[in-house]
Design a protein around this motif. Structure first.
Motif, short mmCIF file in Angstrom:
data_model
loop_
_atom_site.label_atom_id
_atom_site.label_comp_id
_atom_site.label_asym_id
_atom_site.label_seq_id
_atom_site.Cartn_x
_atom_site.Cartn_y
_atom_site.Cartn_z
N ASP A 1 -4.73 11.44 0.76
CA ASP A 1 -5.68 10.94 -0.23
C ASP A 1 -6.57 9.92 0.47
OD1 ASP A 1 -6.84 10.33 -2.80
OD2 ASP A 1 -5.81 8.43 -2.62
N PRO A 2 -7.86 10.22 0.62
CA PRO A 2 -8.71 9.33 1.42
C PRO A 2 -8.82 7.92 0.83
CG PRO A 2 -10.02 11.06 0.40
CD PRO A 2 -8.59 11.40 0.17
N PHE A 3 -8.63 7.80 -0.48
CA PHE A 3 -8.74 6.48 -1.08
C PHE A 3 -7.54 5.62 -0.73
CE2 PHE A 3 -11.09 9.43 -3.78
CZ PHE A 3 -12.35 8.86 -3.69
N LEU A 4 -6.35 6.23 -0.93
CA LEU A 4 -5.14 5.46 -0.65
C LEU A 4 -4.90 5.36 0.85
CD1 LEU A 4 -2.91 6.97 -3.44
CD2 LEU A 4 -4.07 4.75 -3.43
N PRO B 1 0.25 8.94 -0.22
CA PRO B 1 1.02 10.17 -0.30
C PRO B 1 0.64 11.10 0.85
CG PRO B 1 -0.79 10.24 -1.85
CD PRO B 1 -0.81 8.87 -1.22
N ARG C 1 -6.87 4.96 3.26
CA ARG C 1 -7.64 4.02 4.08
C ARG C 1 -6.90 2.72 4.29
NH1 ARG C 1 -10.15 0.82 0.19
NH2 ARG C 1 -11.85 0.00 1.42
N GLU C 2 -5.90 2.47 3.44
CA GLU C 2 -5.09 1.27 3.65
C GLU C 2 -4.11 1.47 4.79
OE1 GLU C 2 -5.31 -1.54 1.76
OE2 GLU C 2 -7.01 -0.67 0.68
N SER D 1 0.86 -1.18 0.00
CA SER D 1 0.00 0.00 0.00
C SER D 1 0.89 1.22 0.00
CB SER D 1 -0.86 0.07 1.26
OG SER D 1 -1.52 -1.14 1.48
N LEU D 2 0.36 2.28 -0.58
CA LEU D 2 1.10 3.53 -0.48
C LEU D 2 0.12 4.64 -0.25
CD1 LEU D 2 2.28 4.83 -3.95
CD2 LEU D 2 0.44 3.23 -3.64
#
Lengths: 231, 427, 829
Positions: free
Chosen positions: C108-111, C88, C113-114, C85-86
């Motif tokens: 970034d709320p999408f990335l 930024p 969340r991981e 996962s990454l």
């Protein structure tokens, strides 16, 4: 008379005071029998107390030998001497020397406890015998001087020692009380067959004694009557 | 609902390349979409339990795809899409490779791969790799900033291990961002955070990996594309725009390697895959309870796809149908009346208590086909336990039967939705 | 045996006030140590929690060695096989109204969340509809931000509020819980880029990495990769010297506490001596007596320790706050939350109290073992022999001082050696107390005699006669006062050195923005360059880097401007040291030079974007900006090394002789304000640095106060004991015709005389201690030279403290005198 219970042989105690040598005890030889009531007279500084401390093993002689009940004190070591004090010696002091934080009963019981006793009953009885019934739970400072000394006597007697050493037992009491205490002490010792050595400079002590010794400049001489003392 | 109030505050002047009127509309719409998207985000917890979020809606296969997208799209009030999103209203002039690429003027789009694979010892495996694009805005607000959002991309990846009887899945999600996800318009080149489907020289390369799961496959169409419905216009409901454009490669020769959790080295595999691409803007209706979708390849070279849309009233949607593809690539539409589907047994999930059909007899009297199929692994169910629990079954199947009087073996994929509770708590 | 113990323990009850004092003395000593340890631990734990919270599930971070990272790197990271996962991150600060700075994270709320739950929780407690609206706003409104609960509460913000900042107004869409308490603003990453003019750039990527080694190998060149553990280690290392100093401060407090316990135990022995004699006479063994005494001391130690553990826990809350503030000003945001109560605090306090009591009572125990019943029962006290032992003790003191000196010579081996030396020094100094009292009597007696008459003379005599008892109390008090003077003088010297440094190095007329603050747009620098009459603009950039595995920093400046306007103080040479800097060499601060043993003429290797690069060191300068050291280079060198164009701050220099100075200053100010950039004049800038400096020493000051409190209990306990011991003399005093007032004065005089002796000694010992702190401890822990500078204030403050404490300590005895004296009689026990 009975057998010897205290014997000293050429007993010396020297002090080194500011370079010049002095001695409090100079070649004392005495032989005290079981059950004897002995009065030891002497002026202040004559060495009486030192002598008592030596007998009790609280102090160590510079030379000579002390036998208590036939055993050499020097050979007993600190542990043996502690046990000796516990089992064979009772102490009565001029300043009573009760532990201020313990009650009368506790002070007496302390002596029992040190010999391994766990039962307080003899202590209560001892206090009754010295006339302090009802005052068992008082602290020393709540007792008069005479009463404190009675506690001290009870403490000395409670474990039934063969020897009681009394250092000016009445020295800090008024004469009437002193007489009572003296009578009590002697009476209790006679009743128990205890050897009593009283160091004193109060002449009335003489009246209670079987044997009178006088200490002068570290030496002890036998005195045969009370009258001799006043001369 | 007063949209104006938040709108005034939220849309800064410099971002306003919409007209005032459109701003209001777009905002309301976006909000609506986002809400569903957000539910999706919330419902799917990270890494471990991917595929399984979402809901249902679409009739078509689109399996999880539909599942996901449905969440966003199915719901009323659907945005005044006519204003900005194009709709599937008429049969399409297809043009490849352009049409393998992205169609960003349509709101939703997916590239859907499933396949049945075997290793050198004839052990069976199944895979699914799906890419979704979902448009949140017709244009990014700040085109110069790579993070400015237009579309959201998802990908789902599942492996069925027929040896150990285990099912693995994973998912990824990202906005386009600076090269993080995207789909080219010119040809098939879809990527989501390192997972990709790229078509070059007529062949499709699939790549995905997640922890011990991995997949690197090369797919070559053995038959030409099949267009569903009327030249690819696939109707989902009676209303205008309730349709999508939809075509498939029903038979792709597949070879490559897969990595199965619990094994050390990648396994060389080969087999056959099925590919669907579908896009549209408003194709869902909401009277459906779920669907059963079955795509099979027969050993005589025929491919069969049938689906039943189950309505909430217990009936099967009249638009339910199928497609039969002959070995030479010609296809024909199968109306509902030409399909006989009998459920032979059921499997009850311990996780969801959902009771799923677990074996079927399918008869297509008009084509001389009678086959029975059953799952490769019983537990190919996806269950989410997060905020919005959604559960469905999606997996590899195998079977046997006869086609035109000859014995055939069968393999393929099945998707079953709406069996475990409502089709999504969101509705 | 029970009776023996009982007889001792009853003293605790009987002399309640004394016992209480001793108990409190131990308790405060233990509380200081426990409190400081807990505060330090809670700071560390909060640090880890804060790191964990913001790190979330990320295992590593990847960034450029200095400055932001191009966002294109993310796409490459996404395809790296090791990356699971990454996410930024843009990690910056915005300035609020009122100059408060708050960290702003672009995510970034999408990335994310991981990795983290912050953005995934948007609107969690709201209805579906509201939640959707919030999330939508967050994604699409360029001004939308999330704000943490604490900040929202503090600033009165709620969803829908507008928050004016240096980067324009932000709109709060949601308030999220932040367990670390760090004020935090979260924006979508794209919006954050726009806010900070960082389009195309991010600050770092947080990663979940499966296989570290191959990943590192692939991303070795031009990137800084830090694991979560390393991150914590780096932050911990940043705090290293600071923390160590805190711990040592608490040890000093405990040291005073042990002296105090010694004091207590000794008094206990004095009052038990007679009892011990009696007990020996009636047949108790010495071991029994020692055991009884030990029980008494241990009970006191245990109770005091337990109380200390409790107090320490309470204290730790306060200290943690102070520590947190100091750390936040100096290093990074930290808000230590109080540790949850644990019975280990009690246990630790008890162990500490009991152990300190054992150590403290050991000498007394030995003394008790030597009690000669004969003498004791005859009423002779042992303290008469103290006169003889005074010299012997002082001899031991001299030995301790010699050991201390030896340790100081070896201090460069390890910081602990220096600290051991400091302890040896304090121990040695305290052993001289007896001698100091003896020497001071000839001075004090006439002094007190003339002021207070006979009472005064008797008081001084009492102190002298009871040397054995008074000297320890004086020692404890003296050490506490010395700590106070030493720390005070050290801080003042340090402050003076900092002022000197600022005056030589920070000579700009104006400073626009500051390190770690809002960044200055490069075009603003160019704009200012266009104003005629400005002598020079120093373009300042500071980044934290890792050098030889330790955190340090790199600063880029304009060498020509500084050469012309600043007056750097160099180890060797002068302004000509700038010449090679202009051509690509670097200079290093004293701290850097000492920490890494880098000298003028050496070469150092720094990791740049193009890999490692060797740079010649052509000068070493004095600097107090960071104990972790600075490598300073010209901006041209810096840009070549890191390609990071960020500017933290600008220093504006104008020739003194320029007639338009005032106008120029006003013009620059105007333009900076127009850009929303904070401007400070030299005076304001200097004042701010001094404020930070003073904030840093808040912890030290609180330890100073603690030491004095401990000392107070020491001196009070000593006075009380003297008083109790002497009560029987009161009868004689009364018989002799002393009035109540006379006796009260006597008591006060004793307190004051002890205070005076203590203070007089502490002037010398404290000054020496300040020198030790400056020349040994500071040098070894912070690696910088501080110049001793005399200021009256610490001496004055300490002197007044001593006087006040002595008087306060005499309060109870005096009160007791007024209550009891009128009825005392001459009476033997």
């Amino acid at each position: 008379m009975g057998e010897s219970i205290i014997r000293t042989y050429d007993l010396w105690k020297r002090y080194e005071v500011q370079g010049h040598n002095g001695a409090a005890i100079r070649g004392v030889e005495v032989d005290i029998r079981r059950g004897q009531i002995v009065a030891l007279f002497g002026k202040s500084g004559s060495g009486k107390t030192t002598f008592l401390n030596l007998l009790a093993g609280l102090d160590v002689p510079s030379a000579g030998r002390i036998e208590i009940d036939g055993r050499d004190l020097a050979g007993l070591g600190e542990t043996g001497r502690t046990r000796l004090r516990r089992e064979k010696l009772g102490f009565v002091f001029q300043f009573f020397n009760l532990l201020p934080t313990l009650t009368a009963l506790e002070n007496v019981f302390l002596a029992l406890e040190l010999t391994g006793g766990a039962d307080a009953k003899p202590a209560v009885e001892a206090l009754v015998l010295v006339g302090l019934q009802g005052k068992e739970h008082r602290y020393p400072h709540e007792l008069s001087g005479g009463e404190q000394q009675r506690v001290a006597i009870a403490r000395a007697l409670v474990k039934g020692p063969p020897i009681i050493l009394a250092d000016e037992p009445t020295g800090n009491l008024d004469s009437a009380t002193g007489a009572q205490i003296l009578a009590l002490l002697v009476e209790r010792c006679r009743a128990a067959g205890t050897t009593l050595i009283m160091v004193s400079h109060a002449l009335n002590t003489c009246d209670y004694a079987d044997r009178i010794l006088r200490m002068t400049d570290g030496r002890i001489v036998e005195v045969h009557s009370c009258r001799e003392l006043t001369q | 609902m007063n949209f104006l109030q938040p709108l005034k505050i939220t849309i800064p002047p410099q971002a306003g390349h919409f007209t005032t009127l459109r701003r209001k509309n777009s905002h309301a719409c976006i909000r609506d979409m986002i809400s569903r998207l957000h539910r999706f985000l919330m419902s799917c917890r990270p890494t471990t339990r991917p595929l399984a979020c979402h809901t249902a809606g679409d009739l078509f296969r689109v399996i999880a795809v539909a599942v996901v997208i449905a969440v966003f799209v199915l719901l009323p009030p659907v945005c005044p899409a006519a204003e900005r999103w194009m709709e599937a209203t008429a049969p399409r002039q297809w043009s490849f490779p352009r049409d393998h690429g992205s169609h960003p003027r349509y709101r939703t789009e997916w590239w859907y791969f499933t396949g049945n694979l075997r290793d050198g010892r004839a052990n069976r495996y199944g895979y699914q790799l799906t890419f979704f694009r979902y448009g949140l805005a017709t244009e990014p607000r700040l085109p110069a900033n790579a993070w400015s959002i237009r579309d959201i991309y998802f990908a789902h990846f599942a492996l069925t291990d027929g040896v150990r009887k285990v099912f693995h899945h994973a998912e990824r999600i990202s906005r386009a961002g600076p090269g993080l996800a995207g789909a080219k318009r010119t040809h098939m080149d879809v990527r989501v955070l390192g997972w990709s489907a790229v078509m070059e020289g007529g062949r499709i390369d699939l790549r995905a990996s997640h922890e011990a799961m991995a997949l690197a496959l090369r797919l070559t169409p053995a038959k030409p594309a099949v267009f569903h419905g009327e030249r690819g216009l696939s109707r989902k409901g009676p209303g205008p725009g309730e349709a999508s454009y939809y075509y498939s490669f029903t038979d792709l020769r597949t070879e490559g390697t897969i990595g199965i959790p619990g094994t050390t080295a990648p396994l060389a595999v080969e087999g056959r895959s099925w590919f669907d691409q579908e896009f549209g803007s408003n194709q869902m209706t909401k009277d459906k309870a779920g669907w059963d979708w079955i795509a099979l390849r027969l050993s005589d070279g025929r491919d069969l796809m049938v689906y039943h849309l189950r309505k909430k009233d217990g009936t099967v949607e009249a638009e339910s149908s199928g497609t039969l593809v002959e070995p030479d690539g010609t296809s024909r539409h199968l109306p509902l009346s030409g399909i006989e589907m009998t459920v032979l047994s059921h499997w009850t999930s311990e996780k969801s208590a959902g009771r799923y059909p677990a074996a079927w007899r399918i008869r297509i009297p008009g084509a001389g086909i009678e086959v029975t199929v059953s799952p490769l692994v019983a537990g190919q169910e996806l269950v989410t336990k997060a905020a919005v629990p959604i559960t469905y079954w999606e997996g590899a199947v195998k079977g046997r039967g006869s086609s035109e009087g000859k014995d055939v073996t069968v393999e393929g994929y099945v998707e079953l939705t709406g069996y475990a509770g409502p089709l999504g708590g969101i509705f | 045996m029970k009776s023996v113990i009982r007889s001792f323990l009853r003293y605790l009850v009987r002399r309640r006030s004394l016992s209480t004092l001793h108990l409190l003395g131990i308790a405060v000593g233990v509380a200081a140590a426990v409190g400081m340890t807990l505060a330090s631990r809670s700071a560390l734990r909060s640090l880890e929690e804060a790191v964990d919270f913001l790190r979330g599930g990320a295992t590593h971070t990847l960034e450029r060695p200095a400055g932001p990272l191009e966002e294109e790197v993310l796409a490459r990271l996404a395809t790296d096989p090791a990356v699971r996962s990454l996410a930024p991150v843009i990690d910056r600060q915005v300035r609020l109204e009122g100059d408060e700075k708050i960290r702003l994270l672009g995510l970034d709320p999408f990335l994310d969340r991981e990795v983290r739950s912050v953005t995934a929780r948007i609107g969690r407690s709201e209805s579906d509809d509201a939640r959707q609206r919030l999330f939508s706003a967050f994604l699409f409104d360029p001004r939308a931000v999330l704000v943490d609960e604490g900040t929202a509460r503090r600033l009165g913000l709620a969803a829908g509020s507008t928050l004016p900042t240096s980067q324009g107004s932000l709109k709060v869409v949601y308030v999220f819980p932040n367990p670390t308490g760090e004020p935090l603003i979260v924006a979508d990453i794209g919006h954050a880029q726009e806010l900070f003019g960082l389009r195309g750039m991010i600050d770092r990527a947080d990663l979940v990495i499966a296989e570290e080694a191959p990943f590192r190998a692939r991303w070795d060149k031009g990137f800084k990769i830090e694991s979560g553990r390393q991150k914590t280690e780096t932050l911990t290392a940043l705090l290293g010297a600071f923390r160590l100093n805190l711990q040592v401060l608490s040890l000093f407090a405990l040291f005073v506490g042990v002296l105090l316990i010694y004091n207590t135990a000794m008094f206990a022995v004095v009052s038990r001596r007679r009892d011990a004699g009696i007990l020996l006479a009636i047949g108790a063994s010495r071991r029994q007596i020692a055991a009884a005494f030990l029980v008494e001391v241990l009970i006191l130690g245990t109770a005091g320790g337990a109380l200390g553990g409790l107090l320490g826990y309470l204290l730790s809350g306060l200290l943690a706050k102070v520590v947190g503030e100091a750390v936040s000003t100096l290093y990074f945001f930290l808000k230590p939350s109080a540790l949850p109560w644990s019975f280990w605090n009690l246990g630790g306090g008890i162990v500490l109290g009991a152990a300190a009591s054992l150590v403290g009572c050991l000498p007394s125990l030995l003394e008790l073992g030597r009690v000669e019943p004969v003498r004791v029962l005859q009423g002779r006290t042992a303290s008469r022999g103290a006169r003889k032992t005074t010299n012997r003790v002082a001899l031991w003191g001299a030995l301790c001082l010699a050991v201390a000196a030896a340790l100081f010579l070896l201090a460069s081996l390890h910081l602990y050696v220096g600290f051991a030396g400091a302890f040896a020094f304090l121990t040695g100094a305290s052993l001289f107390t007896g001698l100091a009292i003896v020497w001071s009597v000839p001075v004090l007696k006439p002094l007190f005699g003339s002021v207070m008459g006979l009472s005064g003379r008797i008081a001084v005599g009492n102190i002298r006669e009871n040397l054995g008892r008074t000297s320890v109390a004086v020692a404890a008090f003296m050490i506490a006062l010395s700590l106070s003077i030493g720390l005070g003088a050290m801080i003042d010297s340090f402050r003076t050195s900092v002022v000197w440094w600022m005056n030589s190095q920070l000579r700009g007329e104006l400073y626009i923005s500051t390190k770690g603050d809002v960044h200055v747009p490069e075009d603003f620098y160019e704009e200012l360059g266009g104003i005629a009459g400005i002598g020079g603009i120093d373009i300042f950039r500071n980044v934290q880097i890792t050098f030889r595995g330790k955190p340090t920093s790199v600063t880029s400046i304009d060498a020509s401007v500084l050469q012309r306007y600043d007056r750097f103080v160099w180890f060797e040479g002068g302004g000509e040291n700038w010449e090679p800097v202009k051509r690509g060499s670097v200079i290093v601060s004293e701290s850097f030079s000492r920490r890494f043993d880098v000298k003028k003429g050496d070469r150092i290797t720094l990791d740049g974007v193009d890999g490692p690069r060797e740079l010649p060191v052509t000068g070493v300068f004095y600097d107090y900006s960071t104990e972790h050291g600075v490598v300073m280079m010209d901006r041209s060198t810096y840009l070549g090394l890191y390609r990071d164009r960020t500017i933290n701050s600008l220093g504006i220099f104008i020739d003194e002789t320029n007639p338009d100075r005032e106008a120029l200053i006003a013009e620059v100010k105007r333009r900076a304000r127009a850009r929303g950039l904070p401007v400070a004049t030299r005076a304001e800038f200097h004042r701010r640095i001094l404020d930070i400096f003073d904030g840093t020493f808040a912890v030290t000051r609180s330890m100073r106060i603690l030491a004095v409190i401990v000392a107070f209990f020491g001196i009070a306990g000593a006075l009380m004991t003297l008083f109790l011991e002497r009560r029987k003399e009161f009868g004689i005093f009364r018989a002799l015709g002393f009035s109540t007032g006379d006796v009260a004065r006597l008591t006060v005089a004793e307190g004051v005389a002890m205070g005076i002796v203590s203070f007089a000694m502490s002037v010398i010992v404290g000054t020496a201690f300040a020198l030790i702190l400056i020349k040994v401890i500071n040098l070894e822990s912070f690696h910088w030279t501080v110049f001793y500078h005399f200021t009256l204030q610490p001496y004055l403050v300490t002197g007044l403290t001593a006087l006040a404490a002595s008087l306060a300590a005499a309060a109870y005895p005096v009160w007791s005198v007024y209550r009891k004296y009128p009825v005392v009689q001459i009476r033997e026990e």
